[in-house]
Design an enzyme around this catalytic site. Structure first.
Site, PDB file in Angstrom:
ATOM      1  N   HIS A   1      11.462   2.381 -15.077  1.00  0.00           N
ATOM      2  CA  HIS A   1      11.867   0.986 -14.964  1.00  0.00           C
ATOM      3  C   HIS A   1      13.076   0.923 -14.052  1.00  0.00           C
ATOM      4  CE1 HIS A   1      13.043  -3.110 -15.836  1.00  0.00           C
ATOM      5  NE2 HIS A   1      11.888  -3.283 -16.448  1.00  0.00           N
TER       6      HIS A   1
ATOM      7  N   ARG B   1      14.991 -10.728 -12.553  1.00  0.00           N
ATOM      8  CA  ARG B   1      14.786 -10.896 -11.118  1.00  0.00           C
ATOM      9  C   ARG B   1      13.818 -12.034 -10.843  1.00  0.00           C
ATOM     10  NH1 ARG B   1      12.635  -5.726  -9.878  1.00  0.00           N
ATOM     11  NH2 ARG B   1      12.814  -5.272 -12.090  1.00  0.00           N
TER      12      ARG B   1
END
Lengths: 293, 318, 556
Positions: free
Chosen positions: C228, C244
């Site tokens: 990740h 994001r």
């Protein structure tokens, strides 16, 4: 010092000894109480917010006009008002709606500027415990006092004990010490007294009352003090039933906060209405008179 | 840092009392108490038993009493928990323990959870499409569903101290979700179920649950919402319904609370046994000079017409 | 011996979805989980579920994004099945009770996630994993599915070439028991605990992989481990892709939005590139000295506070709790950490393994739907689609198959082996010390970047650890709530899984997706458009290859 005074229902109803005691003590402290007469019950968390918020907004609108801080003598009134005030202050749209729907017809509006304080907080935060100490003529020596706050004076903490007011967590203990008494701490001092579930769950209610008073007694307290008359209705009024429920004698006198202050300021137990309690206050009268003699 | 971990050991076979066992642990102070426990389990004593899973405060499994405060081991750093180099780890108080830090969660958490039937039942009118629901509503549901079942609310609950059979704020928070999910079609039956013995009316709304919830879900307000809904739906136990109604009636007509009438009406005017229960206290109070006379007999308050109008307006809005 | 038509091992999303599907198909189901299902690792997933539910989207577009994110190693027939089923499975979840975030019309909303060509991720605030887990468990209770909470499966029972259940350790009683079934579904979750820093829960210990491997079941693409890109400094806790998606920037120590130097798609924000690219970009920044103490930063400060409270409340809570930072005011230091296995037990699109009666789903399984890297928002999708499919397939198999009684000696062997652990002489090793050495070995060899020499070294290091594992003494076995035996067995599963992963990684002589080798930096479609398949032979894992299924998207 002058305050808009919200006495609440119980100080004149179920605990009629509280209202005069509070008035006498305030007078002695030179605190002017301008009593709010043309206002309604706070709702005590029993009334739906949908109706208690407008009723309380109406009260606050009147206080706002007076330009004063509002004083309560009841943890429950204090909690209900602080919560309502928070909703009205933090959501201008909500406040406007209540102003328009409920208050405008009476020519009132609330702008969200009122501060609301319990007598206990005022003693510490505005009057000053040092100043109070100067007025003590009969220190409560020999009196072992268990403090009992009443839920709404402490929770929800972000409203009742906000940043900068952490002293509110221990103000009752400090007040007892200021007056010359000895503090007896119990595990339940911030918990529920049992009153709110008296009608729905009597056994649990009495168990709470019994647990709190018995723990205080076991730890050597000879009385308990509370700033909440609803707690008083339970801890004093229901103590006999609680004793039966617990199959133990309790006989722990329960003082209202203004009564305790008044005794130290030199008022007689009768002036403070101690004879109106259901649990005999004889023992503490004897202790105090022993000290005074 | 070097710490001493005092871990409460208890085995059901060895009598009812457990005792602390001390384990020295060398660990960074930014590590969590759960990390420290894992280290002991892997390196020193594989028999110590505790729960814990996600390490991030989402699974709610590692609730313990750490250095005398109830909290989750994964959300408490060693540095914050230690007191002069010692950390005590012991069980929370209100639920029973089967070994060490293993609680009987079936009895005290999961069975109560199941008792409120915490799912939703939908009409399935259009099984191929999602339900149309406003984002504001699902946002509120998500907030309550962020509950991790860490049971810190139950552990703080005032009622649970005197009656552990109380269904408790954790399960009632779950119930809130089912009742207030507009997709569910069993609202009334649910409110009835929640009004059974040990149900939501045993809550004394002391706000302890809200204070202790690490997720800010505010269980106390959720319970208030459930009860108000029950009152409106005419569910709930009769004395409480009467109490709420009489309270409202009193404030509506007098502006203030009429306590004498509240006591009488709460028991129900035709409930002779309930009424007689009130008599001894009333007589004693009267003798002591407590005279909570009905308001119509003493003070006429100003402004009560105005308050009455607020009530009428509210009732119109309903 | 307890019997169920279908036994599901694992109480996370895939396992519960499988159990619900099997029960709905009308057979008797038992759900076995080593921790209570509500405490599963899935609750930590903040992302969402990809489904082309909007009218301007198509499952083909979803499939294409999936295949690209998987660097063309995905089996395209399986991808097509997943992306088509996604639409219906999301609605099914909504009907079960998941309060998906809504758009202005009150319909399920979608948000942009990394690697997707358009907004396609159905989300539940930023707590999709936690809330879907709650809802599935609610349905487990509602349907009256039998649960075996805190039972750790220890081995598959195989008789006459078919799986007839599992042996499992009941923590409450401290006893090993045989649970027999006509169909068994492995949904045991991930492998995070193999790495020193990972995003996983404590119990992601490759149990399914270990049990399957020892039973001779093939495993596929085990070298593929997704990192990740954004986990909290030093903690391995995920800062969701949603961050994001909502517009948070990735910046380096100099404050530059460095992703624009790596981005290949000018249309979307550079931070929304697929996970593998983001991870590698962050790793490059840090390796080339533009990081700060091994981290880059997520910057939320330009985002609206109310929107953060609506869309990212859990992220805000997590950062506050573990780093003491406020995302509305502070830069958040993040670094890549091991996240999910992309490979696993080899299954077909119905979740069937090569062994009759044995199925697998979720992170434990590898259907080929993700190839060499997993698109953000496809993990939970995998669990709910292939969990359901495996549950349905297991149910129909249990109707067709005759009832096979598991031979009693399988349990007896297990009990005997377990008892043998307590009579060992012991060594200076502990479960903890071996696990830490395993962690270090993998962290240094199976990270974001690998090379052949260190992989070979690591294989022999693991072989050494496996040998030493055989000598650890476990003084007390059994008795109520004694977690010693499962802790020992978990380490064994992790060592087996590491052995397979390293062997496969050493075998794949190229760089593709999540598998980046410094010594073989290029993708090699001529030789390596192939899955790796590992099986157990006495010498260890034996690796072969299997061609990738291509339907309509030619590798480019």
């Amino acid at each position: 010092m002058a305050y808009a005074f919200f006495p609440g229902c119980v100080s004149k109803g179920g605990c009629p000894e509280l209202y005069p005691a509070a008035k006498i003590v305030a007078d002695k402290l030179n605190i002017e109480l301008v009593e709010l007469r043309d206002v309604g019950c706070s709702g005590a968390g029993v009334l739906s917010q949908e109706v208690s918020d407008p009723v309380n907004a109406r009260t606050l609108a009147k206080v706002e006009k007076m330009g004063m801080t509002m004083m309560t003598i009841c943890s429950t009134c204090q909690g209900t008002f602080t919560q309502a005030n928070h909703r009205l202050q933090s959501d201008p749209e909500y406040r406007d709606r209540i102003n328009q729907e409920y208050l405008a017809s009476e020519g009132l509006r609330y702008d969200g500027t009122v501060d609301i304080k319990h007598f206990l907080w005022i003693l510490d935060e505005e009057y000053g415990l040092d100043n109070l100490k100067d007025l003590v003529v009969h220190p409560l020596e020999g009196l072992k006092v268990a403090p009992f706050y009443g839920c709404y004076l402490r929770r929800p903490p972000e409203l009742m004990v906000p940043k900068g007011f952490e002293g509110r967590k221990t103000v009752l203990e400090k007040t007892i010490e200021t007056l010359g008494g000895e503090v007896v701490n119990t595990s339940g001092k911030g918990k529920c007294c049992g009153f709110p579930i008296l009608s729905s769950s009597e056994d649990n209610s009495l168990a709470m009352c019994g647990d709190h008073t018995l723990e205080a007694k076991d730890k050597g307290a000879n009385c308990m003090v509370t700033p909440c008359p609803l707690c008083h209705l339970e801890l004093d009024g229901k103590q006999e039933d609680a004793a039966r429920h617990k199959k133990q004698d309790i006989d722990l006198p329960i003082l209202h906060l203004p009564q305790m202050v008044g005794l130290a300021l030199g008022f007689s137990p009768r002036d403070m209405g101690l004879h109106k309690h259901l649990v005999s206050t004889e023992e503490i009268v004897n202790i105090l008179e022993g000290v005074r003699a | 840092m070097e710490i001493t971990l005092k871990f409460y050991r208890f085995s059901p076979g060895n009598g009812s009392k457990g005792d602390f066992q001390e384990y020295p642990v060398e660990i960074d102070e930014s590590a969590t108490v759960l990390d420290a426990l894992m280290q002991v389990k892997e390196d020193q004593d594989s028999t110590i038993a505790f729960r814990g899973s996600c390490r991030t405060g989402f699974c709610g499994d590692c609730t313990m009493r750490i250095s005398r405060r109830n909290r989750m081991a994964c959300s408490t750093t060693v540095g914050a928990a230690q007191n002069e180099g010692t950390i005590t780890v012991e069980p929370v108080r209100l639920i029973t323990t089967t070994k060490d830090m293993m609680y009987d969660l079936d009895t005290w958490v999961y069975d109560k959870y199941k008792a409120v039937e915490p799912w939703i039942e939908t009409d399935q009118k259009s099984p191929d499409k999602e339900h149309v629901v406003s984002n504001k509503v699902v946002q509120d549901l998500r907030k309550v569903m962020s509950c991790t079942m860490c049971w810190l609310c139950d552990e703080g609950c005032s009622t649970m101290v005197v009656d552990r059979k109380f269904v408790g704020p954790l399960a009632l928070t779950k119930a809130y979700r089912s009742v207030f999910d507009p997709r569910d079609n069993r609202t009334e039956a649910r409110l009835k179920n929640l009004s059974e013995k040990n149900g939501m009316w045993d809550c004394c709304h002391c706000y302890e649950a809200s204070e202790h919830c690490p997720k800010g879900i505010d269980p106390t307000e959720r319970i208030f919402a459930l009860r108000n809904k029950a009152i409106k739906a005419n569910a709930g136990i009769p004395t409480v319904r009467n109490h709420y109604r009489s309270f409202a009636k009193s404030v509506k007509s007098h502006g203030w609370l009429d306590e004498a009438r509240l006591a009488i009406e709460t028991e129900g005017l035709t409930n002779i046994k309930g009424q007689l229960k009130q008599v001894p206290l009333a007589i004693k109070a009267f003798r002591k000079g407590k005279r909570p006379l009905p308001y119509f007999l003493h003070e006429k308050r100003e402004g009560r017409d105005r308050i009455k109008r607020i009530f009428e307006k509210w009732e119109e809005n309903e | 011996m307890p019997y169920h038509d279908v036994i599901v091992i694992g109480g996370g999303l895939a396992g519960m979805r499988a159990a619900i599907a099997a029960k709905a198909a009308g057979v008797d189901v038992g759900l076995v989980s080593k921790i209570h299902p509500l405490r599963s690792q899935s609750s930590g997933s903040h992302s969402g579920i990809n489904a082309a539910i909007k009218s301007d989207d198509s499952w083909q577009s979803h499939a294409e994004d999936t295949i690209k994110a998987g660097a063309y190693l995905a089996d395209q027939d399986v991808v097509e099945a997943m992306c088509q089923d996604a639409l219906r499975d999301v609605v099914l979840l909504e009907h079960m009770g998941v309060p998906f975030s809504r758009d202005g019309d009150g319909l399920i909303d979608v948000m942009p996630f990394g690697g997707s060509s358009q907004p396609r991720t159905c989300y539940v605030g930023d707590s999709a994993g936690h809330i879907v887990l709650q809802v599935l468990y609610e349905n487990i209770v509602r349907m009256g599915i039998a649960t075996y909470d805190e039972w750790t499966a220890t081995s598959l029972m195989i008789a006459d070439g078919a799986c007839c259940g599992v042996t499992a350790y009941d923590l409450a009683s401290g006893k090993l028991e045989a649970l027999s079934a006509r169909s068994t579904v492995l949904a045991t979750g991930g492998i995070g605990r193999l790495f020193a820093t990972s995003t996983s829960a404590l119990f992601a210990t490759a149990d399914g992989v270990g049990m399957a491997y020892r039973a001779g079941v093939p495993l596929m693409d085990m070298e593929m481990v997704q990192f990740h890109p954004t986990t909290l400094k030093g903690k391995g806790l995920v800062v969701s892709e949603a961050a994001r998606g909502e517009g948070a920037y990735l910046v380096n120590a100099a404050g530059d939005r460095f992703m624009s130097n790596y981005s290949t798609d000018g249309d979307r924000a550079p931070e929304l590139e697929a996970r593998e690219l983001c991870t590698q970009a962050i790793d490059t920044e840090i390796q080339e000295g533009r990081g700060d103490d091994g981290c880059v930063f997520l910057d939320f400060r330009h985002l609206d506070n109310d929107r953060i409270d609506d869309r990212l409340p859990e992220t805000r809570f997590l950062v506050k709790t573990y780093l003491g930072l406020d995302i509305t005011k502070d830069l958040v230091p993040v670094q890549p950490a091991a996240h999910r296995p992309v490979g696993g037990i080899q299954v077909d699109a119905q979740g069937a393994t090569g062994v009759a009666g044995l199925y697998a789903a979720g992170e434990a399984a590898c259907s080929g739907a993700h190839g060499a890297g997993r698109l953000a928002g496809n993990s939970m999708l995998d669990s709910i689609v292939f969990g359901r499919r495996a549950g349905e397939a297991a149910a129909s198999n249990s109707r067709a198959a005759g009832k096979t009684e598991a031979p009693a000696n399988l349990l007896a062997e297990q009990v005997e082996q377990a008892q043998g652990l307590s009579t060992r002489d012991g060594s200076s090793d502990s479960i903890g010390s071996l696990r830490r050495q395993l962690n270090q070995t993998l962290q240094s060899s199976m990270g974001v970047r690998r090379d052949g020499a260190s992989l070979e070294q690591a294989v022999s290091a693991i072989q050494d650890l496996k040998e030493r594992y055989q000598h650890i003494a476990v003084p007390t076995i059994g008795g109520p709530y004694n977690p010693s035996l499962p802790a020992y067995l978990e380490l064994g599963n992790m060592l087996d899984a590491a052995h397979i992963m390293l062997t496969c990684a050493a075998a794949r002589q190229e760089s593709r997706g999540a598998h980046q080798r410094g010594d073989k930096p290029d993708r090699d479609d001529a030789d390596w458009l192939q899955h790796t398949v590992a099986v157990s032979i006495p010498e260890g894992p034996q690796v072969s290859t299997k061609p990738v299924t291509i339907t309509q998207w030619q590798p480019s």
